[in-house]
Motif scaffolding. Structure first.
Motif, PDB file in Angstrom:
ATOM      1  N   VAL A 276       1.575  -3.605   3.942  1.00  0.00           N
ATOM      2  CA  VAL A 276       1.074  -4.583   2.986  1.00  0.00           C
ATOM      3  C   VAL A 276      -0.300  -5.102   3.413  1.00  0.00           C
ATOM      4  CG1 VAL A 276       3.397  -5.315   2.326  1.00  0.00           C
ATOM      5  CG2 VAL A 276       2.209  -6.512   4.167  1.00  0.00           C
ATOM      6  N   ARG A 277      -1.080  -5.526   2.416  1.00  0.00           N
ATOM      7  CA  ARG A 277      -2.393  -6.110   2.693  1.00  0.00           C
ATOM      8  C   ARG A 277      -2.226  -7.521   3.259  1.00  0.00           C
ATOM      9  NH1 ARG A 277      -6.629  -3.203   1.061  1.00  0.00           N
ATOM     10  NH2 ARG A 277      -6.444  -1.835  -0.766  1.00  0.00           N
ATOM     11  N   VAL A 278      -3.046  -7.834   4.262  1.00  0.00           N
ATOM     12  CA  VAL A 278      -3.061  -9.170   4.850  1.00  0.00           C
ATOM     13  C   VAL A 278      -4.520  -9.588   5.056  1.00  0.00           C
ATOM     14  CG1 VAL A 278      -0.846  -8.924   6.011  1.00  0.00           C
ATOM     15  CG2 VAL A 278      -2.929  -8.220   7.191  1.00  0.00           C
ATOM     16  N   PRO A 279      -4.803 -10.880   5.115  1.00  0.00           N
ATOM     17  CA  PRO A 279      -6.175 -11.329   5.360  1.00  0.00           C
ATOM     18  C   PRO A 279      -6.681 -10.890   6.727  1.00  0.00           C
ATOM     19  CG  PRO A 279      -4.801 -13.131   4.541  1.00  0.00           C
ATOM     20  CD  PRO A 279      -3.878 -12.009   4.892  1.00  0.00           C
TER      21      PRO A 279
ATOM     22  N   THR B  10      -9.548  -7.396   3.541  1.00  0.00           N
ATOM     23  CA  THR B  10      -8.182  -7.426   4.046  1.00  0.00           C
ATOM     24  C   THR B  10      -7.954  -6.299   5.034  1.00  0.00           C
ATOM     25  OG1 THR B  10      -7.304  -5.998   2.290  1.00  0.00           O
ATOM     26  CG2 THR B  10      -7.308  -8.381   1.875  1.00  0.00           C
ATOM     27  N   SER B  11      -6.947  -6.490   5.854  1.00  0.00           N
ATOM     28  CA  SER B  11      -6.435  -5.437   6.716  1.00  0.00           C
ATOM     29  C   SER B  11      -5.012  -5.137   6.213  1.00  0.00           C
ATOM     30  CB  SER B  11      -6.437  -5.905   8.174  1.00  0.00           C
ATOM     31  OG  SER B  11      -5.974  -4.884   9.021  1.00  0.00           O
ATOM     32  N   SER B  12      -4.183  -4.601   7.055  1.00  0.00           N
ATOM     33  CA  SER B  12      -2.796  -4.359   6.645  1.00  0.00           C
ATOM     34  C   SER B  12      -1.874  -4.551   7.829  1.00  0.00           C
ATOM     35  CB  SER B  12      -2.629  -2.949   6.071  1.00  0.00           C
ATOM     36  OG  SER B  12      -2.801  -1.963   7.082  1.00  0.00           O
ATOM     37  N   LYS B  13      -0.623  -4.760   7.521  1.00  0.00           N
ATOM     38  CA  LYS B  13       0.401  -4.790   8.566  1.00  0.00           C
ATOM     39  C   LYS B  13       1.630  -4.059   8.053  1.00  0.00           C
ATOM     40  CE  LYS B  13       1.117  -9.268   8.980  1.00  0.00           C
ATOM     41  NZ  LYS B  13       1.724 -10.615   9.262  1.00  0.00           N
ATOM     42  N   TRP B  14       2.394  -3.530   8.982  1.00  0.00           N
ATOM     43  CA  TRP B  14       3.670  -2.904   8.634  1.00  0.00           C
ATOM     44  C   TRP B  14       4.771  -3.954   8.757  1.00  0.00           C
ATOM     45  CZ3 TRP B  14       4.358   1.851   6.632  1.00  0.00           C
ATOM     46  CH2 TRP B  14       3.296   2.765   6.745  1.00  0.00           C
ATOM     47  N   VAL B  15       5.590  -4.055   7.737  1.00  0.00           N
ATOM     48  CA  VAL B  15       6.746  -4.954   7.741  1.00  0.00           C
ATOM     49  C   VAL B  15       7.992  -4.087   7.624  1.00  0.00           C
ATOM     50  CG1 VAL B  15       7.925  -6.853   6.593  1.00  0.00           C
ATOM     51  CG2 VAL B  15       5.415  -6.811   6.692  1.00  0.00           C
ATOM     52  N   ALA B  16       8.886  -4.231   8.576  1.00  0.00           N
ATOM     53  CA  ALA B  16      10.110  -3.427   8.590  1.00  0.00           C
ATOM     54  C   ALA B  16      11.328  -4.335   8.476  1.00  0.00           C
ATOM     55  CB  ALA B  16      10.194  -2.605   9.868  1.00  0.00           C
ATOM     56  N   TRP B  17      12.264  -3.960   7.590  1.00  0.00           N
ATOM     57  CA  TRP B  17      13.515  -4.705   7.406  1.00  0.00           C
ATOM     58  C   TRP B  17      14.682  -3.811   7.851  1.00  0.00           C
ATOM     59  CZ3 TRP B  17      14.524  -9.558   4.886  1.00  0.00           C
ATOM     60  CH2 TRP B  17      13.363 -10.246   4.508  1.00  0.00           C
ATOM     61  N   GLY B  18      15.474  -4.357   8.748  1.00  0.00           N
ATOM     62  CA  GLY B  18      16.637  -3.612   9.218  1.00  0.00           C
ATOM     63  C   GLY B  18      17.910  -4.421   9.100  1.00  0.00           C
ATOM     64  N   GLU B  19      18.995  -3.811   9.507  1.00  0.00           N
ATOM     65  CA  GLU B  19      20.304  -4.474   9.532  1.00  0.00           C
ATOM     66  C   GLU B  19      20.931  -4.216  10.900  1.00  0.00           C
ATOM     67  OE1 GLU B  19      22.490  -2.936   6.243  1.00  0.00           O
ATOM     68  OE2 GLU B  19      21.349  -4.113   4.744  1.00  0.00           O
ATOM     69  N   GLY B  20      20.240  -4.745  11.920  1.00  0.00           N
ATOM     70  CA  GLY B  20      20.719  -4.524  13.279  1.00  0.00           C
ATOM     71  C   GLY B  20      20.296  -3.188  13.852  1.00  0.00           C
ATOM     72  N   HIS B  21      19.259  -2.572  13.263  1.00  0.00           N
ATOM     73  CA  HIS B  21      18.819  -1.263  13.735  1.00  0.00           C
ATOM     74  C   HIS B  21      18.318  -1.321  15.180  1.00  0.00           C
ATOM     75  CE1 HIS B  21      18.961  -0.322   9.493  1.00  0.00           C
ATOM     76  NE2 HIS B  21      18.666   0.954   9.747  1.00  0.00           N
ATOM     77  N   VAL B  22      18.815  -0.478  16.014  1.00  0.00           N
ATOM     78  CA  VAL B  22      18.319  -0.308  17.369  1.00  0.00           C
ATOM     79  C   VAL B  22      18.045   1.179  17.574  1.00  0.00           C
ATOM     80  CG1 VAL B  22      19.479  -2.333  18.325  1.00  0.00           C
ATOM     81  CG2 VAL B  22      20.670  -0.121  18.303  1.00  0.00           C
ATOM     82  N   ARG B  23      17.045   1.454  18.407  1.00  0.00           N
ATOM     83  CA  ARG B  23      16.660   2.841  18.633  1.00  0.00           C
ATOM     84  C   ARG B  23      17.413   3.392  19.838  1.00  0.00           C
ATOM     85  NH1 ARG B  23      10.450   5.179  19.004  1.00  0.00           N
ATOM     86  NH2 ARG B  23      11.038   7.399  19.191  1.00  0.00           N
ATOM     87  N   PRO B  24      18.025   4.565  19.695  1.00  0.00           N
ATOM     88  CA  PRO B  24      18.767   5.136  20.813  1.00  0.00           C
ATOM     89  C   PRO B  24      17.870   5.398  22.015  1.00  0.00           C
ATOM     90  CG  PRO B  24      19.278   6.276  18.778  1.00  0.00           C
ATOM     91  CD  PRO B  24      18.100   5.385  18.492  1.00  0.00           C
TER      92      PRO B  24
ATOM     93  N   LEU C 174       0.818  -1.203   0.000  1.00  0.00           N
ATOM     94  CA  LEU C 174       0.000   0.000   0.000  1.00  0.00           C
ATOM     95  C   LEU C 174       0.856   1.259   0.000  1.00  0.00           C
ATOM     96  CD1 LEU C 174      -2.695  -1.144   2.599  1.00  0.00           C
ATOM     97  CD2 LEU C 174      -2.821  -1.230   0.105  1.00  0.00           C
ATOM     98  N   ARG C 175       1.917   1.221   0.722  1.00  0.00           N
ATOM     99  CA  ARG C 175       2.893   2.318   0.725  1.00  0.00           C
ATOM    100  C   ARG C 175       4.172   1.820   1.365  1.00  0.00           C
ATOM    101  NH1 ARG C 175       0.618   6.431   5.481  1.00  0.00           N
ATOM    102  NH2 ARG C 175      -0.383   4.824   6.753  1.00  0.00           N
ATOM    103  N   GLY C 176       5.224   2.519   1.124  1.00  0.00           N
ATOM    104  CA  GLY C 176       6.501   2.105   1.679  1.00  0.00           C
ATOM    105  C   GLY C 176       7.562   3.164   1.477  1.00  0.00           C
ATOM    106  N   SER C 177       8.629   3.031   2.227  1.00  0.00           N
ATOM    107  CA  SER C 177       9.720   4.000   2.109  1.00  0.00           C
ATOM    108  C   SER C 177      10.959   3.440   2.803  1.00  0.00           C
ATOM    109  CB  SER C 177       9.334   5.337   2.753  1.00  0.00           C
ATOM    110  OG  SER C 177       9.114   5.185   4.144  1.00  0.00           O
TER     111      SER C 177
END
Length: 421
Positions: free
Chosen positions: A115-118, A405-419, A101-104
């Motif tokens: 993304v759309r999910v059942p 459908t509903s939606s879910k957020w999928v996030a891909w990181g490379e060891g990202h941690v929040r300060p 649906l959207r991404g960045s």
């Protein structure tokens, strides 16, 4: 008995959850293959479906069901072919599951996608419409959901036969038969157990008369999508082509009176009333429509005086309420007071009037120079519909695959941690 029925409904919901968990991983190819198997099975087993339907029709007539309800209940080879083609159309549509649906990519490199999910497990509560059994099963399957179907006792034999056919087809296609289950229909408590099965059922959609819909919406603890009744209007504007107006009014009212997109009210601008009221009165009466009219309409022979109740009535029969209004704004005010938010239509050659009407009328579908009968998921290119939503949250109008459908957020990181803050 109530505890046993609750466990029966909840057990079906648990089986549906297991089926939905498998279905979410199914490829589009597997789901489409199953839809084609379902369509083929409906055609090949049409005789047994029609035999079951005949039992429901016979029982309905004996019980004195209105003709409009019997029409909704009735199946034929043509109607079975229609729902089978609907399944094939759904198979040809894009799979909504996984659609982005959207991404960045955030400045820190974290990749985000919505993304759309059942939904998961979807319950349907409906009345005397065996076609809904097929439409709901097909749309739920393609959108990755398991369906719990609670039809009415008036369609018990039809729904039982249809669900047996669909479950056999699912099994043949290698998908869980429990993707489609029929719940008990003789005790209203089964509806209560379904709509309060929070945690087991993800969504409930009621489809039927105002009483059923209101009961589900008001009593449910499971999220619901309200599919409203259809008190639909056709407004004939001062600048209408009267030939077109007559055709649209007749089609909106008489094409099929038992469906929610049939027109139940006619509004005529005063500037064309002298010419159009006698004309449309004669045309409607020739089509055996009873007109419940205001003072100007009752000047015509055979028109019944309208009561206050008539303006808000969904007749589902060869009846229509009719009145003359002094302006487009008065027509809009009448619709706002008496309409159900389903479908409204204007007949006009004035673009400004059309734009004003479409902007101001609050309904799920608004048509310019077209019959209200077009509000239909299949006609909108959805293959079929699971209902027509008259609410404003999540889904509005004919509901097809994406609305399940509903939606879910999928996030891909490379060891990202929040300060730390």
């Amino acid at each position: 008995m109530t505890d046993d029925l609750r466990e029966q409904v909840h057990a079906a919901a648990r089986r549906a959850r297991v089926a939905a968990d498998e279905l979410v991983l199914a490829t589009r190819e597997r789901k489409d293959t199953a839809l084609h198997e379902m369509a083929a099975a409906l055609r090949s087993r049409a005789p047994e479906i029609l035999e079951a339907n005949a039992k429901d029709i016979e029982a309905g007539r004996a019980a004195g069901l209105p003709e409009g309800i019997l029409d909704r209940l009735a199946l034929s080879e043509t109607r079975i072919e229609g729902v089978a083609k609907g399944l094939e159309t759904v198979a040809g549509l894009a799979d909504p599951v996984g659609e982005v649906l959207r991404g960045s990519i955030l400045p820190n490199g974290l990749e985000l996608r919505q993304v759309r999910v059942p939904m998961g497990v979807v319950g349907m509560v409906y009345e005397a419409r065996p076609n809904v059994t097929v439409d709901a099963a097909g749309l739920a399957l393609k959108s990755g959901n398991a369906a719990l179907l609670r039809g009415s006792s008036t369609a018990e034999h039809s729904n039982t036969a249809l669900v047996e056919v669909l479950r056999d087809a699912l099994d043949k296609a290698g998908l869980p038969a429990d993707c489609v289950q029929l719940l008990p229909c003789h005790d209203r408590a089964s509806v209560t157990h379904l709509i309060t099965a929070r945690g087991l059922v993800d969504l409930v959609i009621p489809r039927g008369g105002a009483g059923l819909i209101n009961a589900v919406v008001e009593q449910a603890t499971v999220p619901t999508i309200e599919t409203g009744v259809g008190n639909c209007h056709v407004y004939v504007d001062a600048h209408a082509d009267l030939d077109m107006a007559e055709s649209i009014v007749l089609n909106s009212k008489t094409r099929r009176t038992s469906v929610c997109n049939a027109a139940e009210s006619l509004l005529v601008h005063a500037d064309v009333a002298e010419a159009f009221v006698p004309r449309i009165t004669k045309a409607l009466q020739n089509a055996e429509v009873t007109i419940h009219g205001d003072e100007q309409f009752t000047r015509q022979q055979g028109v019944v005086p309208a009561t206050d109740e008539d303006w808000g009535t969904e007749y589902l029969s060869l009846d229509i309420s009719a009145r003359v209004v002094d302006s487009l704004d008065e027509a809009v005010r009448h619709i706002a007071r008496h309409g159900s938010g389903h479908t409204e239509a204007i007949v006009t050659d004035d673009v400004r009037a059309a734009r004003r009407f479409t902007a101001r009328v609050d309904a799920a579908a608004v048509f310019v120079n077209a019959s209200t009968a077009w509000t239909d998921g299949a006609e909108f290119g959805m293959g079929a519909e699971i209902g027509i939503s008259t609410q404003k949250l999540h889904a509005r109008g004919p509901m097809g695959l994406s609305e399940l459908t509903s939606s879910k957020w999928v996030a891909w990181g490379e060891g990202h941690v929040r300060p730390r803050a």
